[in-house]
Design an enzyme around this catalytic site. Sequence first.
Site, PDB file in Angstrom:
ATOM      1  N   HIS A  33     -13.641  28.875 -41.882  1.00 20.54           N
ATOM      2  CA  HIS A  33     -12.269  29.368 -41.825  1.00 20.54           C
ATOM      3  C   HIS A  33     -11.415  28.374 -41.053  1.00 20.54           C
ATOM      4  O   HIS A  33     -11.921  27.437 -40.435  1.00 20.54           O
ATOM      5  CB  HIS A  33     -12.198  30.739 -41.145  1.00 20.54           C
ATOM      6  CG  HIS A  33     -12.654  30.717 -39.708  1.00 20.54           C
ATOM      7  ND1 HIS A  33     -13.987  30.634 -39.358  1.00 20.54           N
ATOM      8  CD2 HIS A  33     -11.963  30.747 -38.539  1.00 20.54           C
ATOM      9  CE1 HIS A  33     -14.095  30.629 -38.046  1.00 20.54           C
ATOM     10  NE2 HIS A  33     -12.878  30.680 -37.517  1.00 20.54           N
ATOM     11  N   ALA A  34     -10.119  28.576 -41.081  1.00 24.89           N
ATOM     12  CA  ALA A  34      -9.171  27.799 -40.292  1.00 24.89           C
ATOM     13  C   ALA A  34      -8.047  28.741 -39.875  1.00 24.89           C
ATOM     14  O   ALA A  34      -8.070  29.937 -40.191  1.00 24.89           O
ATOM     15  CB  ALA A  34      -8.631  26.617 -41.096  1.00 24.89           C
TER      16      ALA A  34
END
Length: 290
Positions: free
Chosen positions: A68-69
């Site tokens: 994820h970011a």
Amino acid sequence: MAELTELLAAEAVRLDARVADWRQAITAAGELMVATGVCTPAYTAEMIRNVAENGPYVVVAPGFAFAHARPSPAVLRTGMSWVRLVESVEFGHESNDPVGLVVALAARDAREHTSALAALARLLADPGLAQALRDVSTPAALRAVIAAGSAAPAAPPSAPAAPTPLPGAEPTPVDGAPAAGPAPGTRPGREGAGSAPHKILTVCGNGLGTSLFLKNTLERVLDRWGWSRYVTVEATDTVSARGKAAEAVAILTSGEIASALGDVGVPVKVVTDFTSTAEADRVLRDTYDV
């Protein structure tokens, strides 16, 4: 709150990916989210950069990476993808490599996906369900296992007998520590007895992915202990954690994030498996010396 099956479309599942390294593994997960209209290709680059800059903390359990970011303009809507690798790859994690399952998340904010991550954490913490998720042969079968596991009552954590708070006991500050921190051997005081609930921070690079996994696992143990009224758990990112540290009894995180945080004035405890209630139980006992 969106449920796990709502965020994971059947078209975003790939069960036979063959990749050469962790970058290709994240790329495969990102491409599925692009194909299903969750994000643009820029988000895939952001997920890869997150690991390159912060280390393999996204490998939250043995064999499992949660890519994820941060929320960004590259996220079109909140969604997930699921990639099972034909051959596992190394992410560089000291304990949890090699990785054979990569789940990716693109979130518009830190709220929409919290219940979905809690459900996923519970599924992966159950050995039988975790194995069933790894053994499925089609995306439809995967979604069926997820739906059945999410609907079933959460199994109680398999951990030693829970400690009992001492009635009316209040934490005593340790010399040189914030007033919120308990002295060794004490338990959280009761609300209304002159003591505010303790706070524990779970921390990751972005504050909305792996830290929420760990938050859910800790809360399951605190529920079993009967301490949920006395200890709150807040998921946050590395930048915010430094500012909030003085409010906390302890910070729980990965080894990579612990190194990045450095000395923040409160104990920083490393957790290896963010889905393990047994490990969460052990770390909480160490935190409160019980």
